[in-house]
Design an enzyme around this catalytic site. Structure first.
Site, mmCIF file in Angstrom:
data_model
loop_
_atom_site.group_PDB
_atom_site.id
_atom_site.type_symbol
_atom_site.label_atom_id
_atom_site.label_comp_id
_atom_site.label_asym_id
_atom_site.label_seq_id
_atom_site.Cartn_x
_atom_site.Cartn_y
_atom_site.Cartn_z
ATOM 1 N N ASN A 182 42.752 46.060 40.420
ATOM 2 C CA ASN A 182 41.999 45.255 39.440
ATOM 3 C C ASN A 182 40.575 45.783 39.417
ATOM 4 O O ASN A 182 39.805 45.529 40.341
ATOM 5 C CB ASN A 182 42.031 43.778 39.874
ATOM 6 C CG ASN A 182 41.126 42.908 39.020
ATOM 7 O OD1 ASN A 182 40.730 43.307 37.925
ATOM 8 N ND2 ASN A 182 40.796 41.721 39.519
ATOM 9 N N LYS B 205 38.215 44.908 37.619
ATOM 10 C CA LYS B 205 37.249 43.867 37.216
ATOM 11 C C LYS B 205 36.329 44.419 36.112
ATOM 12 O O LYS B 205 36.747 45.257 35.327
ATOM 13 C CB LYS B 205 36.462 43.360 38.424
ATOM 14 C CG LYS B 205 37.376 42.974 39.586
ATOM 15 C CD LYS B 205 36.675 42.115 40.591
ATOM 16 C CE LYS B 205 37.551 41.957 41.822
ATOM 17 N NZ LYS B 205 37.243 40.779 42.598
ATOM 18 N N HIS C 165 43.504 34.598 37.519
ATOM 19 C CA HIS C 165 42.694 35.148 38.623
ATOM 20 C C HIS C 165 41.626 34.123 39.000
ATOM 21 O O HIS C 165 41.096 33.424 38.121
ATOM 22 C CB HIS C 165 42.048 36.463 38.176
ATOM 23 C CG HIS C 165 41.389 37.203 39.300
ATOM 24 N ND1 HIS C 165 40.143 36.860 39.769
ATOM 25 C CD2 HIS C 165 41.812 38.237 40.069
ATOM 26 C CE1 HIS C 165 39.826 37.672 40.768
ATOM 27 N NE2 HIS C 165 40.819 38.514 40.970
ATOM 28 N N GLU D 237 38.599 34.328 39.600
ATOM 29 C CA GLU D 237 37.329 34.445 38.865
ATOM 30 C C GLU D 237 37.450 33.824 37.477
ATOM 31 O O GLU D 237 36.475 33.278 36.943
ATOM 32 C CB GLU D 237 36.900 35.926 38.809
ATOM 33 C CG GLU D 237 36.405 36.398 40.170
ATOM 34 C CD GLU D 237 36.556 37.887 40.434
ATOM 35 O OE1 GLU D 237 36.714 38.668 39.484
ATOM 36 O OE2 GLU D 237 36.534 38.261 41.630
ATOM 37 N N GLU E 49 46.077 34.920 46.524
ATOM 38 C CA GLU E 49 44.723 35.424 46.746
ATOM 39 C C GLU E 49 43.831 34.278 47.212
ATOM 40 O O GLU E 49 43.312 33.515 46.375
ATOM 41 C CB GLU E 49 44.151 35.989 45.444
ATOM 42 C CG GLU E 49 44.922 37.157 44.886
ATOM 43 C CD GLU E 49 44.012 38.052 44.056
ATOM 44 O OE1 GLU E 49 43.792 39.180 44.477
ATOM 45 O OE2 GLU E 49 43.495 37.602 43.027
ATOM 46 N N GLY F 219 36.623 39.673 47.373
ATOM 47 C CA GLY F 219 35.324 40.328 47.242
ATOM 48 C C GLY F 219 34.343 39.969 48.336
ATOM 49 O O GLY F 219 33.145 40.243 48.217
ATOM 50 N N SER G 163 40.192 41.306 49.697
ATOM 51 C CA SER G 163 39.575 42.278 50.600
ATOM 52 C C SER G 163 40.589 43.144 51.341
ATOM 53 O O SER G 163 40.407 43.444 52.533
ATOM 54 C CB SER G 163 38.627 41.575 51.577
ATOM 55 O OG SER G 163 37.559 40.956 50.859
HETATM 56 C C1 PEP Z 1 40.866 40.788 43.252
HETATM 57 O O1 PEP Z 1 40.019 41.067 42.421
HETATM 58 O O2 PEP Z 1 41.937 40.274 42.894
HETATM 59 C C2 PEP Z 1 40.600 41.073 44.659
HETATM 60 C C3 PEP Z 1 41.509 40.781 45.540
HETATM 61 O O3 PEP Z 1 39.372 41.632 44.956
HETATM 62 P P1 PEP Z 1 38.943 42.285 46.368
HETATM 63 O O4 PEP Z 1 40.079 43.213 46.779
HETATM 64 O O5 PEP Z 1 37.687 43.015 46.078
HETATM 65 O O6 PEP Z 1 38.787 41.173 47.332
#
Ligand code: PEP
Length: 265
Positions: free
Chosen positions: A14, A16, A100, A102, A172, A178, A217
Protein backbone atom coordinates in the site's frame (compact mmCIF):
# COMPACT_ATOMS: atom_id res chain seq x y z
CA UNK A 1 -6.40 -31.16 14.65
CA UNK A 2 -5.07 -28.56 12.19
CA UNK A 3 -5.47 -29.51 8.54
CA UNK A 4 -3.57 -28.48 5.42
CA UNK A 5 -5.09 -25.77 3.30
CA UNK A 6 -4.05 -24.52 -0.11
CA UNK A 7 -4.22 -20.78 0.47
CA UNK A 8 -1.46 -19.09 -1.52
CA UNK A 9 0.29 -16.34 0.47
CA UNK A 10 -0.47 -12.80 -0.68
CA UNK A 11 1.61 -9.68 -0.08
CA UNK A 12 0.08 -6.31 -0.97
CA UNK A 13 2.04 -3.05 -0.97
CA UNK A 14 0.00 0.00 0.00
CA UNK A 15 1.89 3.02 -1.27
CA UNK A 16 -0.55 5.38 0.48
CA UNK A 17 -0.23 9.01 -0.74
CA UNK A 18 3.38 8.64 -1.84
CA UNK A 19 5.14 8.59 -5.18
CA UNK A 20 5.54 10.40 -8.47
CA UNK A 21 5.79 9.19 -12.05
CA UNK A 22 9.56 9.04 -11.82
CA UNK A 23 9.70 7.54 -8.32
CA UNK A 24 7.13 4.86 -9.16
CA UNK A 25 9.00 3.80 -12.29
CA UNK A 26 12.24 3.60 -10.37
CA UNK A 27 10.67 1.62 -7.50
CA UNK A 28 9.09 -0.88 -9.88
CA UNK A 29 12.29 -1.23 -11.91
CA UNK A 30 13.88 -2.44 -8.70
CA UNK A 31 11.01 -4.48 -7.28
CA UNK A 32 9.68 -6.40 -10.28
CA UNK A 33 12.73 -8.54 -11.11
CA UNK A 34 13.17 -9.38 -7.43
CA UNK A 35 9.59 -10.42 -6.64
CA UNK A 36 8.78 -12.10 -9.96
CA UNK A 37 10.82 -15.14 -8.96
CA UNK A 38 8.58 -15.94 -5.97
CA UNK A 39 6.08 -18.16 -7.73
CA UNK A 40 4.52 -19.43 -4.52
CA UNK A 41 3.49 -15.92 -3.44
CA UNK A 42 0.89 -13.59 -4.97
CA UNK A 43 2.10 -9.97 -4.96
CA UNK A 44 0.11 -6.81 -5.62
CA UNK A 45 0.63 -3.09 -5.22
CA UNK A 46 -1.81 -0.27 -4.60
CA UNK A 47 -0.57 3.09 -5.94
CA UNK A 48 -2.53 6.34 -5.62
CA UNK A 49 -5.36 6.83 -8.17
CA UNK A 50 -3.52 9.14 -10.64
CA UNK A 51 -0.81 6.54 -11.22
CA UNK A 52 -3.00 3.47 -11.73
CA UNK A 53 -2.83 3.47 -15.52
CA UNK A 54 0.89 4.10 -15.81
CA UNK A 55 1.61 1.52 -13.11
CA UNK A 56 -0.72 -0.92 -14.92
CA UNK A 57 1.50 -0.48 -17.99
CA UNK A 58 4.65 -1.00 -15.96
CA UNK A 59 3.19 -4.21 -14.47
CA UNK A 60 1.97 -5.47 -17.82
CA UNK A 61 4.43 -8.30 -18.33
CA UNK A 62 4.63 -9.33 -14.71
CA UNK A 63 2.50 -11.42 -12.36
CA UNK A 64 2.27 -8.55 -9.90
CA UNK A 65 -1.33 -7.47 -9.48
CA UNK A 66 -2.68 -3.94 -9.37
CA UNK A 67 -4.94 -2.62 -6.65
CA UNK A 68 -6.46 0.68 -5.56
CA UNK A 69 -6.54 2.14 -2.07
CA UNK A 70 -10.18 3.19 -2.02
CA UNK A 71 -13.36 3.32 -4.11
CA UNK A 72 -16.82 4.83 -4.12
CA UNK A 73 -19.77 2.80 -2.90
CA UNK A 74 -21.80 4.38 -5.74
CA UNK A 75 -21.88 2.90 -9.24
CA UNK A 76 -21.74 6.16 -11.25
CA UNK A 77 -23.17 9.65 -11.52
CA UNK A 78 -23.01 12.90 -9.60
CA UNK A 79 -20.29 12.03 -7.10
CA UNK A 80 -17.61 14.64 -7.77
CA UNK A 81 -14.16 13.48 -6.83
CA UNK A 82 -15.09 9.83 -6.43
CA UNK A 83 -13.85 6.77 -8.35
CA UNK A 84 -16.13 3.80 -9.01
CA UNK A 85 -15.38 0.10 -8.81
CA UNK A 86 -16.03 -0.38 -12.53
CA UNK A 87 -13.52 2.38 -13.36
CA UNK A 88 -10.89 0.61 -11.26
CA UNK A 89 -11.65 -2.66 -13.01
CA UNK A 90 -11.51 -0.88 -16.36
CA UNK A 91 -7.97 0.39 -15.77
CA UNK A 92 -6.71 -3.03 -14.73
CA UNK A 93 -7.16 -3.25 -10.97
CA UNK A 94 -7.75 -6.66 -9.44
CA UNK A 95 -7.79 -5.59 -5.81
CA UNK A 96 -9.09 -2.65 -3.81
CA UNK A 97 -8.53 -1.82 -0.15
CA UNK A 98 -11.75 -1.26 1.77
CA UNK A 99 -12.02 0.29 5.20
CA UNK A 100 -8.32 0.96 5.75
CA UNK A 101 -7.98 2.48 9.22
CA UNK A 102 -6.79 5.77 7.73
CA UNK A 103 -10.08 5.94 5.78
CA UNK A 104 -12.05 5.03 8.88
CA UNK A 105 -10.34 7.58 11.14
CA UNK A 106 -9.35 10.48 8.83
CA UNK A 107 -12.40 10.30 6.54
CA UNK A 108 -15.03 9.01 8.96
CA UNK A 109 -15.85 5.85 7.02
CA UNK A 110 -18.19 3.79 9.17
CA UNK A 111 -18.94 0.08 9.06
CA UNK A 112 -22.01 0.53 6.86
CA UNK A 113 -20.13 2.54 4.24
CA UNK A 114 -17.26 0.06 4.31
CA UNK A 115 -19.72 -2.80 3.75
CA UNK A 116 -21.29 -1.00 0.78
CA UNK A 117 -17.85 -0.37 -0.71
CA UNK A 118 -17.00 -4.05 -0.26
CA UNK A 119 -20.20 -4.98 -2.10
CA UNK A 120 -19.56 -2.48 -4.92
CA UNK A 121 -16.06 -3.89 -5.42
CA UNK A 122 -17.29 -7.47 -5.68
CA UNK A 123 -20.05 -6.53 -8.13
CA UNK A 124 -17.46 -4.95 -10.44
CA UNK A 125 -15.26 -8.05 -10.41
CA UNK A 126 -12.65 -6.73 -8.00
CA UNK A 127 -11.30 -8.50 -4.93
CA UNK A 128 -11.95 -6.26 -1.93
CA UNK A 129 -9.37 -6.33 0.85
CA UNK A 130 -11.37 -5.64 4.01
CA UNK A 131 -9.24 -3.97 6.68
CA UNK A 132 -10.25 -4.52 10.29
CA UNK A 133 -8.50 -3.79 13.56
CA UNK A 134 -8.62 -2.12 16.93
CA UNK A 135 -7.13 1.03 18.40
CA UNK A 136 -4.71 0.85 21.33
CA UNK A 137 -7.42 1.97 23.73
CA UNK A 138 -9.77 -0.72 22.48
CA UNK A 139 -7.04 -3.36 22.91
CA UNK A 140 -6.28 -2.13 26.42
CA UNK A 141 -9.97 -2.37 27.30
CA UNK A 142 -9.99 -5.97 26.03
CA UNK A 143 -12.32 -5.14 23.16
CA UNK A 144 -10.23 -6.39 20.22
CA UNK A 145 -12.26 -9.49 19.33
CA UNK A 146 -15.62 -7.79 19.82
CA UNK A 147 -14.56 -4.86 17.64
CA UNK A 148 -13.24 -7.06 14.84
CA UNK A 149 -16.40 -9.15 15.03
CA UNK A 150 -18.54 -6.01 14.69
CA UNK A 151 -16.54 -4.91 11.64
CA UNK A 152 -16.95 -8.36 10.05
CA UNK A 153 -20.66 -8.56 10.90
CA UNK A 154 -21.34 -5.27 9.12
CA UNK A 155 -20.01 -6.72 5.85
CA UNK A 156 -21.68 -10.08 6.46
CA UNK A 157 -25.05 -8.33 6.76
CA UNK A 158 -24.68 -6.73 3.32
CA UNK A 159 -23.02 -9.46 1.23
CA UNK A 160 -23.43 -12.78 3.10
CA UNK A 161 -20.70 -15.21 4.09
CA UNK A 162 -19.92 -16.67 0.65
CA UNK A 163 -19.26 -13.27 -0.87
CA UNK A 164 -17.42 -12.02 2.20
CA UNK A 165 -14.99 -14.92 1.84
CA UNK A 166 -14.46 -14.08 -1.85
CA UNK A 167 -12.58 -11.06 -0.59
CA UNK A 168 -9.40 -10.88 1.44
CA UNK A 169 -9.39 -9.85 5.11
CA UNK A 170 -6.51 -7.76 6.49
CA UNK A 171 -6.14 -7.61 10.26
CA UNK A 172 -4.39 -4.32 10.93
CA UNK A 173 -4.21 -3.18 14.54
CA UNK A 174 -4.47 0.61 14.29
CA UNK A 175 -1.74 1.06 16.91
CA UNK A 176 0.71 -0.82 14.67
CA UNK A 177 0.09 1.03 11.39
CA UNK A 178 2.97 3.31 10.48
CA UNK A 179 4.16 3.41 14.09
CA UNK A 180 7.02 0.94 14.01
CA UNK A 181 5.14 -0.93 16.74
CA UNK A 182 4.34 -4.43 15.44
CA UNK A 183 1.95 -6.92 16.98
CA UNK A 184 3.90 -9.90 18.23
CA UNK A 185 3.37 -13.03 16.15
CA UNK A 186 1.33 -14.42 19.05
CA UNK A 187 -0.89 -11.33 19.32
CA UNK A 188 -1.50 -11.30 15.58
CA UNK A 189 -2.15 -15.06 15.37
CA UNK A 190 -4.69 -14.85 18.20
CA UNK A 191 -6.80 -12.36 16.26
CA UNK A 192 -6.33 -14.18 12.95
CA UNK A 193 -7.49 -17.37 14.62
CA UNK A 194 -10.53 -15.55 15.96
CA UNK A 195 -11.35 -14.34 12.43
CA UNK A 196 -10.82 -17.84 10.96
CA UNK A 197 -13.08 -19.32 13.63
CA UNK A 198 -15.72 -16.64 12.98
CA UNK A 199 -15.66 -17.63 9.30
CA UNK A 200 -15.71 -21.36 10.10
CA UNK A 201 -18.72 -20.96 12.37
CA UNK A 202 -20.62 -19.73 9.31
CA UNK A 203 -19.04 -21.63 6.43
CA UNK A 204 -16.17 -24.05 6.85
CA UNK A 205 -15.19 -23.98 3.18
CA UNK A 206 -15.10 -20.19 3.21
CA UNK A 207 -12.90 -20.29 6.29
CA UNK A 208 -10.46 -22.67 4.63
CA UNK A 209 -10.24 -20.56 1.47
CA UNK A 210 -10.24 -16.96 2.72
CA UNK A 211 -6.84 -15.30 2.94
CA UNK A 212 -6.29 -13.28 6.11
CA UNK A 213 -3.35 -10.86 5.91
CA UNK A 214 -1.57 -9.10 8.76
CA UNK A 215 -0.69 -5.41 8.45
CA UNK A 216 1.05 -3.02 10.81
CA UNK A 217 4.75 -2.16 10.59
CA UNK A 218 5.73 -5.38 8.85
CA UNK A 219 9.43 -5.17 8.02
CA UNK A 220 12.04 -7.44 6.50
CA UNK A 221 13.16 -8.55 9.95
CA UNK A 222 9.77 -9.47 11.43
CA UNK A 223 7.92 -10.76 8.35
CA UNK A 224 9.07 -14.36 8.52
CA UNK A 225 7.89 -14.91 12.09
CA UNK A 226 4.54 -13.24 11.41
CA UNK A 227 3.94 -15.14 8.17
CA UNK A 228 4.96 -18.36 9.90
CA UNK A 229 1.81 -18.26 12.04
CA UNK A 230 -0.82 -20.81 10.98
CA UNK A 231 -3.61 -18.32 10.22
CA UNK A 232 -1.53 -15.51 8.71
CA UNK A 233 -1.62 -15.78 4.91
CA UNK A 234 0.63 -12.85 4.03
CA UNK A 235 0.74 -9.13 4.66
CA UNK A 236 -0.54 -5.68 3.83
CA UNK A 237 2.58 -3.56 3.76
CA UNK A 238 2.69 0.23 3.98
CA UNK A 239 6.02 1.99 4.60
CA UNK A 240 8.22 -0.98 3.74
CA UNK A 241 6.58 -1.37 0.32
CA UNK A 242 8.30 1.88 -0.74
CA UNK A 243 11.75 0.36 -0.36
CA UNK A 244 12.92 -2.12 -2.98
CA UNK A 245 15.00 -4.36 -0.74
CA UNK A 246 12.53 -4.35 2.15
CA UNK A 247 9.52 -5.18 0.00
CA UNK A 248 11.39 -7.93 -1.82
CA UNK A 249 12.56 -9.42 1.49
CA UNK A 250 8.99 -9.37 2.83
CA UNK A 251 7.72 -11.14 -0.30
CA UNK A 252 10.50 -13.70 0.10
CA UNK A 253 9.46 -14.28 3.72
CA UNK A 254 5.94 -15.13 2.54
CA UNK A 255 7.17 -18.09 0.49
CA UNK A 256 6.12 -21.03 2.55
CA UNK A 257 4.59 -24.40 2.98
CA UNK A 258 0.84 -24.48 2.40
CA UNK A 259 -0.94 -22.90 5.36
CA UNK A 260 -2.00 -25.17 8.18
CA UNK A 261 -4.96 -23.84 10.09
CA UNK A 262 -5.02 -23.65 13.84
CA UNK A 263 -8.54 -25.02 13.81
CA UNK A 264 -9.94 -28.12 12.22
CA UNK A 265 -11.72 -26.92 9.11
C1 PEP B 1 -0.87 -0.04 5.92
O1 PEP B 1 -0.81 1.04 5.35
O2 PEP B 1 -1.84 -0.79 5.72
C2 PEP B 1 0.21 -0.43 6.82
C3 PEP B 1 0.15 -1.58 7.41
O3 PEP B 1 1.24 0.48 6.98
P1 PEP B 1 2.66 0.19 7.68
O4 PEP B 1 3.18 -1.12 7.10
O5 PEP B 1 3.51 1.35 7.32
O6 PEP B 1 2.41 0.06 9.14
Amino acid sequence: MPIESNRKPLVIGNWKMNGSSAANASLLRGVLPLVSIFESVDVAICPPFPYLTTVADLLDNSDVGLGAQNLSEQRSGACTGEVSASMLHDVGCRFVLVGHSERRTLYAEDDELVANKFSAALHAGLTPVLCVGETLEQRQRGETRALVTTQLNAVLKVVGITDLARGVIAYEPVWAIGTGETATPGQAQAVHRHIRQWLADRDRTAAAQCRILYGGSVKADNAEQLFGQPDIDGGLIGGASLDVQSFAAICRAAQSEPASDSIAI
